[in-house]
Design a protein around this motif. Sequence first.
Motif, PDB file in Angstrom:
ATOM      1  N   HIS A  47       0.842  -1.203   0.000  1.00 49.15           N
ATOM      2  CA  HIS A  47       0.000   0.000   0.000  1.00 49.15           C
ATOM      3  C   HIS A  47       0.876   1.251   0.000  1.00 49.15           C
ATOM      4  CE1 HIS A  47      -3.196  -2.729   1.368  1.00 49.15           C
ATOM      5  NE2 HIS A  47      -2.297  -3.193   2.221  1.00 49.15           N
ATOM      6  N   ASP A  63      -2.879   7.080  -6.328  1.00 47.95           N
ATOM      7  CA  ASP A  63      -2.672   5.789  -6.971  1.00 47.95           C
ATOM      8  C   ASP A  63      -2.139   4.786  -5.945  1.00 47.95           C
ATOM      9  OD1 ASP A  63      -0.059   6.518  -6.558  1.00 47.95           O
ATOM     10  OD2 ASP A  63       0.603   6.135  -8.604  1.00 47.95           O
ATOM     11  N   SER A  64      -2.314   3.524  -6.253  1.00 48.45           N
ATOM     12  CA  SER A  64      -1.780   2.430  -5.441  1.00 48.45           C
ATOM     13  C   SER A  64      -2.277   2.453  -4.002  1.00 48.45           C
ATOM     14  CB  SER A  64      -0.240   2.448  -5.467  1.00 48.45           C
ATOM     15  OG  SER A  64       0.249   2.322  -6.778  1.00 48.45           O
ATOM     16  N   TYR A 119      -1.614  -2.369  -4.137  1.00 50.47           N
ATOM     17  CA  TYR A 119      -0.900  -2.910  -5.291  1.00 50.47           C
ATOM     18  C   TYR A 119      -0.145  -4.168  -4.857  1.00 50.47           C
ATOM     19  CZ  TYR A 119       3.505  -0.762  -3.629  1.00 50.47           C
ATOM     20  OH  TYR A 119       4.611  -0.405  -2.906  1.00 50.47           O
ATOM     21  N   ASP A 158       5.743  -2.073 -17.403  1.00 51.62           N
ATOM     22  CA  ASP A 158       4.409  -2.435 -16.949  1.00 51.62           C
ATOM     23  C   ASP A 158       3.479  -2.579 -18.152  1.00 51.62           C
ATOM     24  OD1 ASP A 158       5.088  -2.467 -14.311  1.00 51.62           O
ATOM     25  OD2 ASP A 158       4.307  -0.476 -13.851  1.00 51.62           O
ATOM     26  N   GLN A 207       0.253  -7.964 -10.717  1.00 56.27           N
ATOM     27  CA  GLN A 207      -0.229  -7.190  -9.573  1.00 56.27           C
ATOM     28  C   GLN A 207      -1.664  -6.727  -9.821  1.00 56.27           C
ATOM     29  OE1 GLN A 207       1.354  -3.181  -8.901  1.00 56.27           O
ATOM     30  NE2 GLN A 207       2.670  -3.444 -10.693  1.00 56.27           N
ATOM     31  N   ARG A 248      -4.267  -3.835  -8.694  1.00 58.27           N
ATOM     32  CA  ARG A 248      -4.105  -2.487  -8.149  1.00 58.27           C
ATOM     33  C   ARG A 248      -5.454  -1.787  -7.994  1.00 58.27           C
ATOM     34  NH1 ARG A 248       0.279   1.519 -10.822  1.00 58.27           N
ATOM     35  NH2 ARG A 248      -1.254   3.151 -11.177  1.00 58.27           N
ATOM     36  N   ASP A 284      -6.658   2.171  -7.485  1.00 58.57           N
ATOM     37  CA  ASP A 284      -6.323   3.597  -7.439  1.00 58.57           C
ATOM     38  C   ASP A 284      -7.566   4.378  -7.002  1.00 58.57           C
ATOM     39  OD1 ASP A 284      -3.805   3.020  -8.387  1.00 58.57           O
ATOM     40  OD2 ASP A 284      -4.286   3.497 -10.476  1.00 58.57           O
TER      41      ASP A 284
END
Length: 730
Positions: free
Chosen positions: A125, A149-150, A153, A223, A282, A284, A286
Amino acid sequence: MNNTTNHIYDSGLFHRTALILFLISNLSIKAQQNDLNNQFVIGAKLGNTPFNVEQTFNSYIECGFNSIWWGAYPDTKPYLDKLKGNLIAENGRSRKDLIHHYATAYYSKWEAEQQQFPNRVGIKHKHGKPVEWKGVKCWSSSGIKSPKDSLIYGPHYRQEKRYKRWLYTDPGWSRFDVDYNVRFRMALDYNPQQVSPNENVCEIKVIYRAIKQYSGKWDPPEDYVLLRKTLKVKDFAKGGAFDFIGFDKTYEYTDKFMIPEFDNPAKTNYTYNDTEAGLGIQFRVDWLRKDDLCNLYVDHIEVYDNDGWNDMIKDPKGVASQIKKYAKSFSDWPYLKYWFVHDEPWSIDGFLAYHIVDSIVSSATNTPLITEFNPYWTHDNKINGEDFLQVWSDIAKPQKLFIDFYPFSPEYQFRLDDIEALRIRFQKCHTLQPDFWYSPQAAGVFINTEWKVWRIPENFEFNASVMLALAHGVKGLMLFSYDSFSDIKGLVANNEPVFQKRKLWYFLKDKLIPRLKGNLGQRLMQIEYTGEYLQYYKLAGKKNNFTNRKQNDESFRLNLTAANTNDMLWHLGYFKNKNYPDDNYFFITNLYMNTEKRSVNLDIMLNEPEYKNYRFKNIEGNFDTTITNRFSHQLTLNRGEGILFQIAPVIKYGGKLIFSEQTNDGMVLTEDMVIDNGAVLTVRGNFYSKANIILKNGRIEYKNNGKIHFDINKSLITNYKPNKSRINQQ
């Protein structure tokens, strides 16, 4: 299990899922008899439909194996009835083989409140905090007033790009077609008077991180967004209740991310690597809102394949019932000991699926699952920053730990690096599960006119790998591969115009298997590796000083000294009898591969001995003597050879009594004892003998109502004549 591994998974991380509760609750799982009738297991892998099956199977029986790794089908049963050996059944011809089908599915569950370190596998986090909502521990957006964001994640781990379903022939089937579902269990708390249904809340994503690798060099990580979806207020359950929210479609890995197989070389000068720490998949979340009018709560995230575990998600009771019914249909197969599934699992997604199916099958039939696990070929055995063998043990919880590790390459001889890699993995296996099994490499890949990737090892190389395993307490060997198929060359050339048995086959038949079915294997099943070992080497100018280390009970010390100036490599492991604490053993093996033989001076020093006569014996019978306080012996072994020695009191474990000694009340003798050299055995109280006592040049005195109680067919022999069946002396 160490604390850092706990960050990945522990039993508490998935106890709230109804699926898991159903599958593992109320189970009465009886432990499988891991010793398989107390015999040392020695067998090999036989292909699904071997060429020249009659001749192949007859040669299998002739070789002397007591177990087999093969399918359990109507067309194999006549052969298995003939063998009457332990069966490790690999049934995976179609999706109708339900144990294999569901155990090769993929499923993982990741708790959102987990807070993992950046380079470890697990949820991380950047924002938010852990809370409890409606009785559920979860991760929350509480206190966040601007987009971030994240919020969640990770976990960052390698997923499989193909199924381990080699034999399916279903129309349209491709084992490369793996589609994954993802769903987030979430809740949203808000005031309907302040927030409209169409307002944005968060974005969920599936992101794959990998690096392009060029012959050992690589680019920076990249990514790749596989899925993304913006969630609005109306997408969440009313009243702040938890519910699953997923994507409108599955995701899969395109061809460019596939790791080439040995018979299918890469089409580019690079491959994608996702095995390093911080790489892989991952999930995620957001945060999109600019106010604090909503609070998001994330319980956990689940990922599962769309050709197996998706059925389990939809109907766990029905699927579990079908698996049990399938398992019970083999109740009339008396030799079935394990179900082999999911060859070399290489993704965490396969670990929990294996454990759940194992629980279902074991509860129904007491026949557990087994598979060979391949510890990753790195110096630290890590994938994505995790000790992969440890993670397999923690999550899959295999009832029998079984590993393979193939070190025999066409590019080099059996090297110190390979030996050390094996030693590290064997030692780790012992710490995880004593009495583990090992699959020694007995095959190679032959394409056109040369070996590729693997080669069939020389007899002494193969023996060295086995002896090193025995020195770490291994209790079963299942070789790959007995037969030959495609480009694989096994122990027999059964797919060639002329059926041939390779020289390694003859070594197994004439040398190794008789030992493992004889005195060596029988004794190894009775004793346990203590976890203590010694190495003594001199290699290319480097050497170590032998430390005279004691065993834990400090009953004796061993010292090795060089017999000459030659290079050498010796490994020695300590063992103890399961039932008799002063019955000690050590297994020593010569691992120096470059010359035929090596010698070493062996000194034994008894530490404050309680008895006057100790037996020092090669279990296989060509050396048996009596020692007192200290004994020296020069040992010469062929390369790759190993010997199990016993050090134990004669008065309790047999041998030659050459110094006068007396019994204690209740003492038990387990093997034949010869009284010689004018020695006197004084019997005080009750002395129980499960063996013969032989008077050669000695006598027995009885004091304090002394009496010898012999087992049936055992006695005092006074008319001594040398007889190897009575006692082996040399």
